[in-house]
Design a protein around this motif. Structure first.
Motif: not given
Length: 105
Positions: A28-36
């Motif tokens: 989840l954290e990785l997908s948030r970071t990727a979106e950012e």
């Protein structure tokens, strides 16, 4: 025997579940970071056009300032011309009166 094997399996299942939860959190954290990162990349791609727009606006403002200065200079010149004309008219009126007085004598 049986109970210790069962508790070992239960303990392992619990550890696996915790590991699975941690993995889900990390994903989840990785997908948030990727979106950012994607958003930051989009903004970075837009920066050149934004700075070009700002440059254009600044150039336009400078052009308008120059035009305003030119118009002000024209107004001042016109005002000076008008004042000179009014002066000549007043002088002409005075001369006319002076001539009329001389002729009236």
């Amino acid at each position: 025997g049986k109970e210790s094997a069962l508790s070992a399996v239960t303990r392992e299942a619990l550890e696996l579940r915790q590991h699975k939860d941690k993995t889900a959190d990390v994903q989840l954290e990785l997908s948030r970071t990727a979106e950012e990162l994607r958003a930051a990349r989009r903004e970075a791609q837009q920066l050149p056009s934004v700075s070009a727009q700002l440059r254009g606006m600044r150039d336009q403002a400078e052009g308008e300032s120059r035009r305003v200065a030119e118009l002000q200079a024209e107004v001042e010149a016109s005002k000076a011309e008008l004042e000179a004309m009014v002066g000549r008219l007043k002088y002409g009126e005075l001369e006319q009166r002076s001539v009329a007085k001389k002729l009236g004598r």
